[in-house]
Design a protein around this motif. Structure first.
Motif, PDB file in Angstrom:
ATOM      1  N   THR A  83       0.825  -1.212   0.000  1.00 44.64           N
ATOM      2  CA  THR A  83       0.000   0.000   0.000  1.00 44.64           C
ATOM      3  C   THR A  83       0.856   1.257   0.000  1.00 44.64           C
ATOM      4  OG1 THR A  83      -0.217  -0.078   2.408  1.00 44.64           O
ATOM      5  CG2 THR A  83      -1.989  -1.081   1.115  1.00 44.64           C
ATOM      6  N   VAL A  84       2.068   1.166   0.512  1.00 42.58           N
ATOM      7  CA  VAL A  84       2.979   2.309   0.499  1.00 42.58           C
ATOM      8  C   VAL A  84       3.306   2.700  -0.941  1.00 42.58           C
ATOM      9  CG1 VAL A  84       5.309   3.070   1.136  1.00 42.58           C
ATOM     10  CG2 VAL A  84       3.954   1.727   2.745  1.00 42.58           C
ATOM     11  N   LEU A  85       3.375   1.723  -1.826  1.00 41.33           N
ATOM     12  CA  LEU A  85       3.675   1.994  -3.236  1.00 41.33           C
ATOM     13  C   LEU A  85       2.448   2.507  -3.985  1.00 41.33           C
ATOM     14  CD1 LEU A  85       5.649  -1.275  -4.025  1.00 41.33           C
ATOM     15  CD2 LEU A  85       6.564   0.912  -3.217  1.00 41.33           C
ATOM     16  N   GLU A  86       1.273   2.167  -3.499  1.00 46.15           N
ATOM     17  CA  GLU A  86       0.035   2.507  -4.189  1.00 46.15           C
ATOM     18  C   GLU A  86      -0.495   3.897  -3.828  1.00 46.15           C
ATOM     19  OE1 GLU A  86      -0.973   0.434  -6.534  1.00 46.15           O
ATOM     20  OE2 GLU A  86       0.590  -0.980  -5.969  1.00 46.15           O
ATOM     21  N   ARG A  87      -0.233   4.347  -2.623  1.00 44.85           N
ATOM     22  CA  ARG A  87      -0.771   5.626  -2.156  1.00 44.85           C
ATOM     23  C   ARG A  87       0.028   6.774  -2.777  1.00 44.85           C
ATOM     24  NH1 ARG A  87      -4.053   6.058   1.795  1.00 44.85           N
ATOM     25  NH2 ARG A  87      -3.285   4.170   2.789  1.00 44.85           N
ATOM     26  N   VAL A  88      -0.635   7.569  -3.581  1.00 43.12           N
ATOM     27  CA  VAL A  88       0.038   8.667  -4.271  1.00 43.12           C
ATOM     28  C   VAL A  88       0.157   9.865  -3.327  1.00 43.12           C
ATOM     29  CG1 VAL A  88      -0.062  10.252  -6.227  1.00 43.12           C
ATOM     30  CG2 VAL A  88      -0.837   7.882  -6.492  1.00 43.12           C
ATOM     31  N   ILE A  89       1.387  10.292  -3.125  1.00 40.33           N
ATOM     32  CA  ILE A  89       1.682  11.461  -2.303  1.00 40.33           C
ATOM     33  C   ILE A  89       2.467  12.432  -3.182  1.00 40.33           C
ATOM     34  CG2 ILE A  89       2.802  12.345  -0.225  1.00 40.33           C
ATOM     35  CD1 ILE A  89       0.587  10.394   0.475  1.00 40.33           C
ATOM     36  N   GLY A  90       1.882  13.558  -3.505  1.00 34.90           N
ATOM     37  CA  GLY A  90       2.583  14.555  -4.305  1.00 34.90           C
ATOM     38  C   GLY A  90       2.426  14.323  -5.796  1.00 34.90           C
ATOM     39  N   GLU A  91       3.160  15.110  -6.544  1.00 35.36           N
ATOM     40  CA  GLU A  91       3.152  15.053  -8.008  1.00 35.36           C
ATOM     41  C   GLU A  91       3.841  13.775  -8.496  1.00 35.36           C
ATOM     42  OE1 GLU A  91       1.767  17.429  -9.999  1.00 35.36           O
ATOM     43  OE2 GLU A  91       1.045  18.349  -8.141  1.00 35.36           O
ATOM     44  N   PRO A  92       3.612  13.403  -9.761  1.00 37.45           N
ATOM     45  CA  PRO A  92       4.286  12.219 -10.310  1.00 37.45           C
ATOM     46  C   PRO A  92       5.805  12.258 -10.144  1.00 37.45           C
ATOM     47  CG  PRO A  92       2.544  12.897 -11.786  1.00 37.45           C
ATOM     48  CD  PRO A  92       2.639  13.960 -10.717  1.00 37.45           C
ATOM     49  N   SER A  93       6.396  13.430 -10.276  1.00 35.82           N
ATOM     50  CA  SER A  93       7.861  13.519 -10.130  1.00 35.82           C
ATOM     51  C   SER A  93       8.292  13.189  -8.707  1.00 35.82           C
ATOM     52  CB  SER A  93       8.359  14.909 -10.525  1.00 35.82           C
ATOM     53  OG  SER A  93       7.811  15.897  -9.674  1.00 35.82           O
ATOM     54  N   VAL A  94       7.472  13.553  -7.736  1.00 32.66           N
ATOM     55  CA  VAL A  94       7.775  13.233  -6.334  1.00 32.66           C
ATOM     56  C   VAL A  94       7.705  11.717  -6.123  1.00 32.66           C
ATOM     57  CG1 VAL A  94       6.968  13.481  -3.940  1.00 32.66           C
ATOM     58  CG2 VAL A  94       7.016  15.470  -5.459  1.00 32.66           C
ATOM     59  N   MET A  95       6.656  11.105  -6.654  1.00 30.37           N
ATOM     60  CA  MET A  95       6.511   9.657  -6.523  1.00 30.37           C
ATOM     61  C   MET A  95       7.660   8.923  -7.217  1.00 30.37           C
ATOM     62  SD  MET A  95       3.970   8.870  -4.598  1.00 30.37           S
ATOM     63  CE  MET A  95       3.795   7.135  -4.960  1.00 30.37           C
ATOM     64  N   ARG A  96       8.020   9.362  -8.421  1.00 31.38           N
ATOM     65  CA  ARG A  96       9.154   8.736  -9.122  1.00 31.38           C
ATOM     66  C   ARG A  96      10.416   8.841  -8.281  1.00 31.38           C
ATOM     67  NH1 ARG A  96       7.128  11.293 -13.591  1.00 31.38           N
ATOM     68  NH2 ARG A  96       8.714  12.906 -13.464  1.00 31.38           N
ATOM     69  N   GLY A  97      10.650  10.018  -7.710  1.00 28.42           N
ATOM     70  CA  GLY A  97      11.843  10.216  -6.889  1.00 28.42           C
ATOM     71  C   GLY A  97      11.864   9.313  -5.664  1.00 28.42           C
ATOM     72  N   GLN A  98      10.704   9.169  -5.019  1.00 28.01           N
ATOM     73  CA  GLN A  98      10.634   8.318  -3.832  1.00 28.01           C
ATOM     74  C   GLN A  98      10.857   6.851  -4.193  1.00 28.01           C
ATOM     75  OE1 GLN A  98       6.813   9.274  -2.158  1.00 28.01           O
ATOM     76  NE2 GLN A  98       7.591  11.096  -1.127  1.00 28.01           N
ATOM     77  N   LEU A  99      10.236   6.419  -5.279  1.00 31.66           N
ATOM     78  CA  LEU A  99      10.396   5.026  -5.701  1.00 31.66           C
ATOM     79  C   LEU A  99      11.814   4.755  -6.190  1.00 31.66           C
ATOM     80  CD1 LEU A  99       6.921   4.591  -7.401  1.00 31.66           C
ATOM     81  CD2 LEU A  99       7.654   3.672  -5.191  1.00 31.66           C
ATOM     82  N   GLN A 100      12.421   5.745  -6.851  1.00 30.67           N
ATOM     83  CA  GLN A 100      13.818   5.584  -7.280  1.00 30.67           C
ATOM     84  C   GLN A 100      14.734   5.433  -6.069  1.00 30.67           C
ATOM     85  OE1 GLN A 100      15.137   5.263 -10.572  1.00 30.67           O
ATOM     86  NE2 GLN A 100      16.756   4.499  -9.231  1.00 30.67           N
ATOM     87  N   LYS A 101      14.460   6.182  -5.023  1.00 31.13           N
ATOM     88  CA  LYS A 101      15.255   6.073  -3.794  1.00 31.13           C
ATOM     89  C   LYS A 101      15.154   4.659  -3.209  1.00 31.13           C
ATOM     90  CE  LYS A 101      17.729   7.524  -0.362  1.00 31.13           C
ATOM     91  NZ  LYS A 101      19.160   7.688  -0.519  1.00 31.13           N
ATOM     92  N   LEU A 102      13.948   4.076  -3.248  1.00 30.01           N
ATOM     93  CA  LEU A 102      13.797   2.692  -2.786  1.00 30.01           C
ATOM     94  C   LEU A 102      14.615   1.736  -3.642  1.00 30.01           C
ATOM     95  CD1 LEU A 102       9.973   2.478  -1.996  1.00 30.01           C
ATOM     96  CD2 LEU A 102      11.871   2.466  -0.357  1.00 30.01           C
ATOM     97  N   LEU A 103      14.576   1.938  -4.966  1.00 29.42           N
ATOM     98  CA  LEU A 103      15.363   1.077  -5.859  1.00 29.42           C
ATOM     99  C   LEU A 103      16.858   1.239  -5.606  1.00 29.42           C
ATOM    100  CD1 LEU A 103      13.364   1.458  -9.192  1.00 29.42           C
ATOM    101  CD2 LEU A 103      13.413  -0.517  -7.650  1.00 29.42           C
ATOM    102  N   ASP A 104      17.295   2.461  -5.396  1.00 28.56           N
ATOM    103  CA  ASP A 104      18.713   2.707  -5.097  1.00 28.56           C
ATOM    104  C   ASP A 104      19.119   2.007  -3.799  1.00 28.56           C
ATOM    105  OD1 ASP A 104      18.795   4.292  -7.373  1.00 28.56           O
ATOM    106  OD2 ASP A 104      18.738   6.193  -6.269  1.00 28.56           O
ATOM    107  N   THR A 105      18.257   2.098  -2.808  1.00 22.75           N
ATOM    108  CA  THR A 105      18.525   1.454  -1.519  1.00 22.75           C
ATOM    109  C   THR A 105      18.603  -0.062  -1.678  1.00 22.75           C
ATOM    110  OG1 THR A 105      17.426   3.249  -0.332  1.00 22.75           O
ATOM    111  CG2 THR A 105      17.646   1.151   0.835  1.00 22.75           C
TER     112      THR A 105
END
Length: 119
Positions: A10-32
């Protein structure tokens, strides 16, 4: 130091902020997740009820002779879990969650798929 995270899908599904914010957050998870000393697993929606519903917690394992302990936060505040039986229960909860969660590779794939939906 080794880190092992289990996060609910659900953390991945809940949209918080603009698409660029979501991409950045998900990229950080991938980097981690690329770090060799970090394991990131996603608990899928189809896991249903699980020990994760009891709330977030952390387990810390330090070198001997320091015993393992836990940490949790909630509306009532934060607290350390030092009682051996409570730490054992948290350890069992964590074990169940890791078994129910997607593999490391499948978790990374799911995060990448979700990230692509924000392009």
């Amino acid at each position: 130091m080794n880190l092992h995270f289990v996060m609910d899908q659900t953390v991945l599904e809940r949209v918080i902020g603009e698409p660029s914010v979501m991409r950045g957050q998900l990229q950080k998870l991938l980097d981690t997740a690329e770090s060799p000393n970090t394991t990131l697993q996603v608990l899928p929606l189809n896991a249903g009820g699980s020990p994760g519903l009891e709330g977030p917690f952390s387990l810390l394992t330090l070198p001997e002779p320091i015993p393992d302990f836990g940490y949790a936060e909630g509306q009532a505040g934060m607290f350390y879990i030092e009682d051996r039986e409570h730490v054992r229960r948290c350890t069992l909860r964590f074990g169940i969650l890791t078994e129910l969660a997607l593999s490391r590779a499948d978790s990374v794939n799911l995060i990448a798929e979700r990230m692509s939906s924000f392009e």
